[in-house]
Design an enzyme around this catalytic site. Structure first.
Site: not given
Length: 236
Positions: A83, A94, A110, A149, A176, A191-192
């Site tokens: 990341k 956030r 992550d 999901k 992760e 989908e992403h």
């Protein structure tokens, strides 16, 4: 720092999700604070990169060993990512957490990510079992294959602690690990892409079709797994 990695079979695959710009990820956070955080994350990112390197080495060894000794490689390909500093800072902000490297290490699991794509569902759990057998601590398991999901997404997510042996100490680094089949990976990537193009939310008119596509992918996985099992029982 978010790059793809070379797969055991020689191809180059990139983590398939598009990245937002640094400016977008900073959001409402004070820019000077964010930039200061980015300058202080060198050690944090380095040790997480080492965690990814350690895990990738193990996965490559297992892949080559199975290919040679068992004539079936449970790993189709591997990707990895770290990341980026601005994404780490924005996520801490956030959540209302202190935006500093210590807070990131304590609260985020992550920062480092590895994705393993397997030919068959049984291979997903085989790789998980290899992790367990080699005494790598699994901190958290989310099995979206056993319990998908609501949108149809399937994958096995593990948070693992990878020991990183530095010159003066050993650190446990959270990584992760996502394990999924080729069919699951195809569905998730598409989908992403739809999410990205529609501003982060799939149009409601697509929802039923996406779920149906996920069911079709699951059916394909089941059919291919059955064929694989038959080929093991009935060689030649």
């Amino acid at each position: 720092m978010g790059s793809g990695d070379r797969s055991p079979r020689g191809g180059s695959r990139r983590w398939p999700y598009p990245q937002r710009s640094a400016i977008e990820q900073l959001g409402d956070m004070d820019r000077d604070d964010a930039l200061a955080f980015m300058r202080r994350t060198g050690d944090l990112l380095m040790v997480h990169k080492f965690g990814v390197d350690e895990l990738m080495t193990k996965l490559r060894i297992w892949s080559e060993e199975f290919d040679y000794a068992h004539e079936h490689d449970p790993i189709e390909h591997i990707t990895s990512r770290i990341k980026r500093p601005e994404a780490i800072a924005a996520k801490l902000a956030r959540r209302g957490l202190p935006v500093d490297p210590v807070s990131a290490r304590e609260h985020l699991t992550d920062i480092a990510g590895v994705r393993v794509v397997c030919p068959f569902i049984s291979d997903v759990y085989l790789v998980r079992d290899l992790i367990r057998q080699h005494q790598i601590e699994i901190v958290q398991t989310k099995d979206y294959i056993a319990a998908p999901k609501p949108n149809g997404y399937r994958s096995l997510h593990l948070i693992i602690n990878v020991p990183v042996h530095l010159s003066d100490r050993t650190e446990q680094v959270a990584v992760e690990l996502q394990l999924r089949t080729i069919a699951m990976d195809f569905w998730a990537a598409v989908e992403h892409e739809l999410l990205y193009k529609s501003g982060g939310e799939v149009p409601e008119s697509f929802t039923a079709e996406l779920k149906a596509a996920a069911e079709a992918a699951a059916g394909l996985d089941a059919q291919m797994s059955s064929l694989h099992e038959r080929s093991e029982r009935e060689p030649g």
